[in-house]
Design a protein around this motif. Structure first.
Motif, short mmCIF file in Angstrom:
data_model
loop_
_atom_site.label_atom_id
_atom_site.label_comp_id
_atom_site.label_asym_id
_atom_site.label_seq_id
_atom_site.Cartn_x
_atom_site.Cartn_y
_atom_site.Cartn_z
N LEU A 82 -15.36 33.90 21.32
CA LEU A 82 -14.45 32.90 21.86
C LEU A 82 -13.31 33.53 22.64
O LEU A 82 -12.49 32.82 23.23
CB LEU A 82 -13.86 32.05 20.72
N GLY A 83 -13.27 34.86 22.64
CA GLY A 83 -12.21 35.57 23.35
C GLY A 83 -10.96 35.76 22.53
O GLY A 83 -9.86 35.90 23.08
N LEU A 84 -11.13 35.78 21.21
CA LEU A 84 -9.98 35.93 20.30
C LEU A 84 -10.23 37.09 19.33
O LEU A 84 -10.30 36.90 18.11
CB LEU A 84 -9.78 34.63 19.51
N PRO A 85 -10.34 38.31 19.84
CA PRO A 85 -10.64 39.46 18.97
C PRO A 85 -9.55 39.77 17.96
O PRO A 85 -9.81 40.41 16.94
CB PRO A 85 -10.83 40.61 19.96
N ASN A 86 -8.34 39.31 18.22
CA ASN A 86 -7.23 39.62 17.33
C ASN A 86 -6.86 38.46 16.42
O ASN A 86 -5.84 38.49 15.74
CB ASN A 86 -6.00 40.04 18.15
N THR A 87 -7.68 37.42 16.44
CA THR A 87 -7.39 36.23 15.61
C THR A 87 -8.63 35.90 14.79
O THR A 87 -9.36 34.96 15.10
CB THR A 87 -6.99 35.02 16.49
N ARG A 88 -8.88 36.68 13.77
CA ARG A 88 -10.11 36.53 12.99
C ARG A 88 -10.19 35.23 12.20
O ARG A 88 -11.26 34.80 11.81
CB ARG A 88 -10.25 37.72 12.04
N SER A 89 -9.04 34.61 11.94
CA SER A 89 -9.03 33.41 11.10
C SER A 89 -9.18 32.11 11.90
O SER A 89 -9.24 31.03 11.32
CB SER A 89 -7.74 33.35 10.29
N TYR A 90 -9.26 32.23 13.23
CA TYR A 90 -9.24 31.01 14.06
C TYR A 90 -10.38 30.06 13.71
O TYR A 90 -10.17 28.85 13.56
CB TYR A 90 -9.31 31.37 15.54
N PHE A 91 -11.60 30.59 13.60
CA PHE A 91 -12.74 29.72 13.31
C PHE A 91 -12.55 29.00 11.98
O PHE A 91 -12.77 27.79 11.87
CB PHE A 91 -14.05 30.51 13.29
N ASN A 92 -12.13 29.72 10.96
CA ASN A 92 -11.87 29.11 9.66
C ASN A 92 -10.80 28.03 9.77
O ASN A 92 -10.91 26.96 9.16
CB ASN A 92 -11.42 30.16 8.64
N ASP A 93 -9.77 28.31 10.55
CA ASP A 93 -8.68 27.34 10.71
C ASP A 93 -9.19 26.06 11.36
O ASP A 93 -8.78 24.95 10.97
CB ASP A 93 -7.56 27.95 11.56
N VAL A 94 -10.07 26.19 12.35
CA VAL A 94 -10.62 25.01 13.02
C VAL A 94 -11.46 24.19 12.06
O VAL A 94 -11.32 22.96 11.98
CB VAL A 94 -11.46 25.42 14.25
N VAL A 95 -12.32 24.85 11.32
CA VAL A 95 -13.17 24.15 10.35
C VAL A 95 -12.33 23.40 9.33
O VAL A 95 -12.70 22.32 8.86
CB VAL A 95 -14.13 25.14 9.66
N GLN A 96 -11.16 23.97 9.00
CA GLN A 96 -10.30 23.36 8.00
C GLN A 96 -9.31 22.35 8.59
O GLN A 96 -8.51 21.77 7.86
CB GLN A 96 -9.53 24.46 7.25
N GLY A 97 -9.36 22.13 9.92
CA GLY A 97 -8.54 21.07 10.49
C GLY A 97 -7.63 21.44 11.64
O GLY A 97 -6.94 20.56 12.19
N LYS A 98 -7.59 22.70 12.05
CA LYS A 98 -6.73 23.11 13.16
C LYS A 98 -7.16 22.39 14.44
O LYS A 98 -8.36 22.26 14.72
CB LYS A 98 -6.80 24.62 13.38
#
Length: 285
Positions: free
Chosen positions: A40-56
């Motif tokens: 997704l182009g976010l190599p320094n944000t490993r938690s982004y996918f988890n955050d989206v799944v949880q409601g981000k």
């Protein structure tokens, strides 16, 4: 169509993303959630996918990146965009437009059981058990389910129902050994003339009768009224009934809280006067 999951089996984009990543990683072990973030182009944000799944909240830019990484094309891409808008729309108008788009792209944005599946529609309790699995943890021991389901159903029939749904890939066991739905919901094909669906609807009418006559404290709200109207008003009433059904589906689809109850809705609109020797009206189970 995507080779890992069928996007049209989902109505909530976060569930779709989680299922897609899980199944793709099963086929491609390197496709972890961290790798998803990299793509997704976010190599320094490993938690982004988890955050989206949880409601981000997902921005328009990130929505396009998800589409590109997953490889969605045509109607699949448009359906994903509509799912995101339906979930995140800031106004009722935006969410309603997204809902309409999902309906157009997938006719009925719900997992549809073919009305020719005689076994499933042969008994009212199959769809009820399917819904209850969202509320209760049910394993091979169905005694608790048999004690709670209304009207009562024998353990033998409940086990047969689970076996049938497993055969139809409607349920599967989770990591704890409990049966859970593989789709978001079930619906009959709109205005289907299948005799088996009609039989199913007759059984639902009998359920309403039993609920009306029971002395329990279960939720119930039953209203019946008859009226005389013009042809113009008749058309408006039938349109209002269709809108109500769509609103109910929308409420169910947008419910992000853990299910705790199972509700049953019967809506019937029909004429008390025959025209050309044929009764008119609509009904949905």
């Amino acid at each position: 169509m995507n080779t890992f999951v069928n996007i049209f089996e989902f109505t909530k984009f976060r569930k779709f993303l989680a299922e897609y990543q899980e199944r793709r990683q099963a086929a491609e072990p390197s496709f972890s959630r961290t790798e998803f973030c990299n793509l997704l182009g976010l190599p320094n944000t490993r938690s982004y996918f988890n955050d989206v799944v949880q409601g981000k909240r997902v921005t328009d830019n990130m929505r396009e990146r998800f589409i590109n990484v997953i490889g969605l094309k045509g109607n699949e891409a448009r359906y994903f965009e509509a799912m995101v808008d339906f979930d995140q729309g800031k106004t009722a108008q935006v969410r309603e437009a997204a809902f309409d788009a999902m309906m157009r792209l997938n006719k009925n944005p719900q997992a549809i059981v073919d009305p020719d599946s005689y076994e499933f529609f042969g008994n009212w309790y199959n769809s009820t058990v399917y819904a209850i699995l969202e509320v209760m943890d049910v394993g091979d021991d169905v005694s608790e389910l048999a004690a709670k389901i209304f009207p009562p159903v024998s353990e033998k029939r409940l086990k047969a129902s689970l076996e049938l749904m497993q055969k139809m890939s409607l349920v599967r066991k989770d990591e704890r050994g409990f049966w859970k739905p593989t789709k978001d919901s079930l619906a009959t094909v709109q205005q289907s003339k299948s005799q088996m669906v009609l039989q199913f609807q007759k059984q639902c009418l009998e359920l309403s009768k039993q609920a009306l006559e029971s002395e329990g404290s279960e939720s119930r709200d039953m209203t019946t009224f008859t009226f005389a109207v013009s042809k113009t008003a008749q058309a408006k009433v039938e349109k209002a009934a269709e809108k109500f059904k769509a609103q109910v589906r929308q409420i169910v689809m947008a419910d992000n809280e853990t299910p705790t109850v199972v509700e049953h809705v019967n809506l019937h609109v029909f004429s008390n006067i025959r025209e050309n020797n044929k009764p008119s009206g609509t009904g949905e189970a």
